[in-house]
Design a protein around this motif. Structure first.
Motif, PDB file in Angstrom:
ATOM      1  N   SER A  17       0.823  -1.207   0.000  1.00  0.00           N
ATOM      2  CA  SER A  17       0.000   0.000   0.000  1.00  0.00           C
ATOM      3  C   SER A  17       0.856   1.256   0.000  1.00  0.00           C
ATOM      4  CB  SER A  17      -0.909   0.024   1.234  1.00  0.00           C
ATOM      5  OG  SER A  17      -1.779  -1.088   1.283  1.00  0.00           O
ATOM      6  N   ARG A  67      -9.690  -1.104  -4.776  1.00  0.00           N
ATOM      7  CA  ARG A  67      -8.309  -1.083  -4.297  1.00  0.00           C
ATOM      8  C   ARG A  67      -7.838   0.316  -3.905  1.00  0.00           C
ATOM      9  NH1 ARG A  67      -4.287  -2.284  -7.503  1.00  0.00           N
ATOM     10  NH2 ARG A  67      -5.330  -1.621  -9.433  1.00  0.00           N
ATOM     11  N   SER A  84      -4.160   0.374  -2.205  1.00  0.00           N
ATOM     12  CA  SER A  84      -3.942  -0.909  -1.556  1.00  0.00           C
ATOM     13  C   SER A  84      -3.929  -2.008  -2.607  1.00  0.00           C
ATOM     14  CB  SER A  84      -5.038  -1.187  -0.523  1.00  0.00           C
ATOM     15  OG  SER A  84      -5.063  -0.195   0.486  1.00  0.00           O
TER      16      SER A  84
END
Length: 123
Positions: A17, A67, A84
């Motif tokens: 991330s 995401r 992420s």
């Protein structure tokens, strides 16, 4: 008049991330939609995400839905991109921009862009 400074990029392993920041100066952007774009080597710039002035509505490219999360802090005149589950195909230079229309912003047709911040995702 407006300066855009992106930061937060770096090298991360796949699945990791990063949180990107775009700080604006010279004008308050609280009444503008803001968005993120990216450009990978040998490819055209593409839209990633956008957010309306108060943060009530967001838009995402299909490739990053689920995401990435875009957010903003109008007190800091800054927009963020929380990324992420990063994939190697997310590798690109990420830039931000603004517009009174979030729909028009998605097209990314602007003469001025900031320096951008490099995101590199290793496999």
């Amino acid at each position: 008049q407006v300066q855009l400074v992106e930061s937060g990029g770096g090298l991360v392993q796949a699945g990791g991330s990063l949180r990107l920041s775009c700080a604006a100066s010279g004008r308050t952007l609280s009444k503008y939609a803001m968005g993120w774009f990216r450009q990978a080597p040998g490819k055209e710039r593409e839209f990633v995400a956008a957010i309306t002035p108060t943060g009530g509505i967001t838009y995402y490219a299909e490739s990053v839905k689920g995401r990435f999360t875009i957010s903003r802090d109008n007190n800091k005149n800054t927009v963020y991109l929380q990324m992420s589950s990063l994939k190697p195909e997310d590798t690109a230079v990420y830039c931000c921009n603004y517009d009174l229309s979030s729909w028009r912003l998605r097209a990314g047709n602007y003469d001025y862009w900031g320096q951008g911040t490099q995101v590199t995702v290793s496999s």
